[in-house]
Write an enzyme that holds these catalytic residues in place. Structure first.
Site, PDB file in Angstrom:
ATOM      1  N   GLN A  54       0.979  -2.461   5.676  1.00  0.00           N
ATOM      2  CA  GLN A  54       1.005  -1.601   4.831  1.00  0.00           C
ATOM      3  C   GLN A  54       2.042  -1.665   3.719  1.00  0.00           C
ATOM      4  O   GLN A  54       2.996  -2.219   3.760  1.00  0.00           O
ATOM      5  CB  GLN A  54       1.565  -0.369   5.676  1.00  0.00           C
ATOM      6  CG  GLN A  54       1.588   0.931   4.995  1.00  0.00           C
ATOM      7  CD  GLN A  54       2.324   2.003   5.843  1.00  0.00           C
ATOM      8  OE1 GLN A  54       3.357   2.214   6.157  1.00  0.00           O
ATOM      9  NE2 GLN A  54       1.553   2.908   6.225  1.00  0.00           N
ATOM     10  N   CYS A  84       5.371   8.410   4.401  1.00  0.00           N
ATOM     11  CA  CYS A  84       6.970   8.247   4.378  1.00  0.00           C
ATOM     12  C   CYS A  84       7.827   9.426   3.981  1.00  0.00           C
ATOM     13  O   CYS A  84       7.536   9.870   2.749  1.00  0.00           O
ATOM     14  CB  CYS A  84       7.326   7.046   4.117  1.00  0.00           C
ATOM     15  SG  CYS A  84       9.265   6.688   4.407  1.00  0.00           S
TER      16      CYS A  84
HETATM   17  C1  LIG Z   1      10.952   4.372  13.565  1.00  0.00           C
HETATM   18  C2  LIG Z   1       9.437   4.946  12.835  1.00  0.00           C
HETATM   19  C3  LIG Z   1       9.052   4.234  11.809  1.00  0.00           C
HETATM   20  C4  LIG Z   1       7.975   4.653  11.281  1.00  0.00           C
HETATM   21  N1  LIG Z   1       7.579   3.871  10.030  1.00  0.00           N
HETATM   22  C5  LIG Z   1       6.263   4.069   9.497  1.00  0.00           C
HETATM   23  C6  LIG Z   1       5.766   3.289   8.487  1.00  0.00           C
HETATM   24  O1  LIG Z   1       6.341   2.417   7.980  1.00  0.00           O
HETATM   25  N2  LIG Z   1       4.475   3.592   7.992  1.00  0.00           N
HETATM   26  C7  LIG Z   1       3.940   4.462   8.640  1.00  0.00           C
HETATM   27  O2  LIG Z   1       2.622   4.843   7.988  1.00  0.00           O
HETATM   28  N3  LIG Z   1       4.223   5.285   9.606  1.00  0.00           N
HETATM   29  C8  LIG Z   1       5.430   4.937   9.877  1.00  0.00           C
HETATM   30  N4  LIG Z   1       5.933   5.786  11.178  1.00  0.00           N
HETATM   31  C9  LIG Z   1       5.043   6.988  11.627  1.00  0.00           C
HETATM   32  C10 LIG Z   1       4.027   6.651  12.578  1.00  0.00           C
HETATM   33  O3  LIG Z   1       3.318   5.625  12.184  1.00  0.00           O
HETATM   34  C11 LIG Z   1       3.366   7.776  13.396  1.00  0.00           C
HETATM   35  O4  LIG Z   1       2.405   8.162  12.214  1.00  0.00           O
HETATM   36  C12 LIG Z   1       4.344   8.724  13.684  1.00  0.00           C
HETATM   37  O5  LIG Z   1       5.431   8.236  14.577  1.00  0.00           O
HETATM   38  C13 LIG Z   1       3.520   9.716  14.740  1.00  0.00           C
HETATM   39  O6  LIG Z   1       2.900   8.704  16.035  1.00  0.00           O
HETATM   40  P1  LIG Z   1       3.456   8.734  17.395  1.00  0.00           P
HETATM   41  O7  LIG Z   1       3.793  10.203  17.856  1.00  0.00           O
HETATM   42  O8  LIG Z   1       2.501   8.027  17.985  1.00  0.00           O
HETATM   43  O9  LIG Z   1       5.013   8.024  17.239  1.00  0.00           O
HETATM   44  C14 LIG Z   1       7.035   5.500  11.555  1.00  0.00           C
HETATM   45  C15 LIG Z   1       7.334   5.992  12.970  1.00  0.00           C
HETATM   46  C16 LIG Z   1       8.746   6.009  13.326  1.00  0.00           C
HETATM   47  C17 LIG Z   1       8.851   6.612  14.668  1.00  0.00           C
END
Ligand SMILES: Cc1cc2nc3c(=O)[nH]c(=O)nc-3n(C[C@H](O)[C@H](O)[C@H](O)COP(=O)(O)O)c2cc1C
Length: 330
Positions: A54, A84
């Site tokens: 990404q 982000c």
């Molecule tokens: C610590 C952290 C870092 C993340 N970094 C990114 C990232 O670099 N790029 C991105 O598209 N989403 C990022 N996300 C979002 C996740 O990809 C995801 O969309 C979001 O956490 C919701 O999904 P989940 O409930 O399965 O965690 C991040 C989430 C967390 C918690």
């Protein structure tokens, strides 16, 4: 996930059944300036494929150059970050802010899609403000510009990670575009994955936080095998994760980086709280590994088996023109 999806995390995800893994977000400006730490994100292991890398940024031309570099590094898919919510990123006009600037967002996707031969995907939030439906206006335009798939995390940027992902928006987006939509947000179990797939029509789900220190969640989601890991298995996976991360980041960075993982692995009632607290306070990763082996002696055999199955790290693809060392630094 920034600060989480290191190579060790991605390789582990693949071993536990993830069909596709994605890198941390990589700054296109960092790649443009050949920043050594940024280049370190481009280390790709042979057993990670298929892998999306990404990138984030706000200038179409710079993003196109970054896309070429990540494909040269071995990415099977270039993913673009329009989600982000962190100020350090949004104040540069990148990440979720682009949901408010569909012209620029489309120009970025178009430039990246023209630059590379692999599929280009986009990861979005629902919009900037609570209740926003910007993703439904922007999404179809991004597809027109060349996005081969869209991933939606239906929280607003303002929400950060609070509240719930509103997957009714995912269902609306699926109706609007003729490319596969991937649903991201709050998928932590097979039951949840099935319900999100059934109610949205999404082509796939993406698992984020649910897999932190818990690759067994992926196995449960993919295979329905909900067996809780033994202490030995937990200790062994953590030890392997530590060793791989030290190889990737070097001891100095890894020792701090890993601390959050200790809580994720050892929590969930798997080890007593005082043990977790003791581990977090140890200074070196060697001390942590020694302590884990002492607490779960059977882990040694499991680690040996796991390491025997992994490909040799020297098989990693290296870019001749880039100062990427596979051992440490980056
Ligand atoms: C610590 C952290 C870092 C993340 N970094 C990114 C990232 O670099 N790029 C991105 O598209 N989403 C990022 N996300 C979002 C996740 O990809 C995801 O969309 C979001 O956490 C919701 O999904 P989940 O409930 O399965 O965690 C991040 C989430 C967390 C918690």
């Amino acid at each position: 996930m920034a600060g989480v999806s290191v190579q060790a995390f991605r390789r582990q995800g693949r071993r536990y059944g993830a069909g596709l893994v994605c890198s941390e977000m990589v700054s296109c400006a960092g790649l443009e300036h050949r920043n050594e730490r940024t280049l370190g994100y481009l280390r790709v292991g042979r057993d990670e494929h298929p892998l999306a890398i990404q990138i984030f940024g706000s200038e179409p031309g710079v993003m196109a150059d970054a896309a070429r570099m990540v494909v040269a590094a071995g990415a099977d898919i270039v993913d673009i970050n329009f989600g982000c919510p962190v100020r350090k990123v949004t104040k540069t006009g990148a990440g979720a802010t682009l949901l408010d600037d569909p012209d620029r967002a489309s120009a970025i996707v178009g430039a990246v899609a023209d630059a590379v031969d692999v599929p280009v995907s986009v990861k979005m939030r629902r919009g900037l403000e609570n209740g926003s439906r910007a993703c439904l206006q922007v999404g179809p335009r991004l597809v027109e510009a060349g996005a081969a798939t869209l991933t939606l995390h239906p929280r607003s940027a303002r929400q950060m990670y609070t509240g719930e992902a509103d997957h009714s928006l995912t269902a609306e987006l699926v109706e609007l575009v003729d490319v596969p939509v991937i649903a991201s947000g709050d998928v932590t179990s097979r039951a949840r994955a099935q319900s999100v797939l059934a109610t949205t029509g999404a082509a796939a789900v993406m698992v984020g936080r649910g897999a932190q220190g818990n690759p067994w969640a992926l196995r449960e989601i993919v295979d329905g095998d909900g067996a809780e890991p033994s202490r030995e298995e937990v200790a062994a996976e953590l030890i392997l994760f530590i060793r791989e991360t030290v190889r990737e980041l070097g001891e100095h960075r890894a020792s701090g980086f890993l601390k959050k993982f200790y809580g994720w692995y050892l929590g969930r009632g798997r080890f007593p709280r005082p043990f977790k607290q003791e581990i977090v306070q140890l200074e070196t990763t060697d001390e942590v590994v020694t302590r884990l082996f002492a607490a779960a002696p059977g882990a040694a055999l499991v680690v040996e088996q796991l390491e025997a199955e992994l490909p040799d790290p020297t098989d990693e693809i290296l870019l001749d023109s880039m100062p990427i060392s596979i051992y440490g630094g980056g």
